[in-house]
Write a protein that holds these residues in place. Sequence first.
Motif, PDB file in Angstrom:
ATOM      1  N   LYS A   4      23.283  33.040 -10.305  1.00  0.00           N
ATOM      2  CA  LYS A   4      23.110  33.091 -11.787  1.00  0.00           C
ATOM      3  C   LYS A   4      24.400  33.289 -12.638  1.00  0.00           C
ATOM      4  N   LYS A   5      24.486  32.562 -13.746  1.00  0.00           N
ATOM      5  CA  LYS A   5      25.493  32.584 -14.623  1.00  0.00           C
ATOM      6  C   LYS A   5      25.280  33.667 -15.583  1.00  0.00           C
ATOM      7  N   PHE A  13      22.940  37.575 -18.728  1.00  0.00           N
ATOM      8  CA  PHE A  13      22.595  36.429 -17.907  1.00  0.00           C
ATOM      9  C   PHE A  13      21.921  35.335 -18.782  1.00  0.00           C
ATOM     10  N   GLU A  15      20.144  31.385 -18.786  1.00  0.00           N
ATOM     11  CA  GLU A  15      19.405  30.490 -18.183  1.00  0.00           C
ATOM     12  C   GLU A  15      19.720  29.081 -18.464  1.00  0.00           C
ATOM     13  N   GLY A  16      19.873  28.823 -19.907  1.00  0.00           N
ATOM     14  CA  GLY A  16      20.068  27.659 -20.417  1.00  0.00           C
ATOM     15  C   GLY A  16      21.585  27.157 -20.686  1.00  0.00           C
ATOM     16  N   CYS A  19      24.350  30.839 -24.703  1.00  0.00           N
ATOM     17  CA  CYS A  19      23.909  32.389 -24.788  1.00  0.00           C
ATOM     18  C   CYS A  19      22.879  32.622 -25.884  1.00  0.00           C
ATOM     19  N   GLN A  29      30.079  32.390 -12.930  1.00  0.00           N
ATOM     20  CA  GLN A  29      29.313  32.779 -11.838  1.00  0.00           C
ATOM     21  C   GLN A  29      29.894  33.957 -11.156  1.00  0.00           C
TER      22      GLN A  29
END
Length: 62
Positions: A4-5, A13, A15-16, A19, A29
């Motif tokens: 995950k980044k 964290f 997802e897209g 932020c 990462q």
Amino acid sequence: MNKKKACKRCRVFVEGDECPLCKGNQFTQSWNGRVALLDASQSLIAKRMGVANNGEYAIKIK
Ligand SMILES: [Zn+2]
């Protein structure tokens, strides 16, 4: 497995491509440890990390 980044600024964290907290797009990462904050306003961990929003955070980023 894809790691995950995490946002470099707030360590949450993401997802897209953006932020959700700071609207930044600087991610990494290279992080260690993760913590889920469910009640950030009451959490000592959140206070120590300097975060005010619930969510999942990386404890350390490089
Ligand atoms: Zn952020």
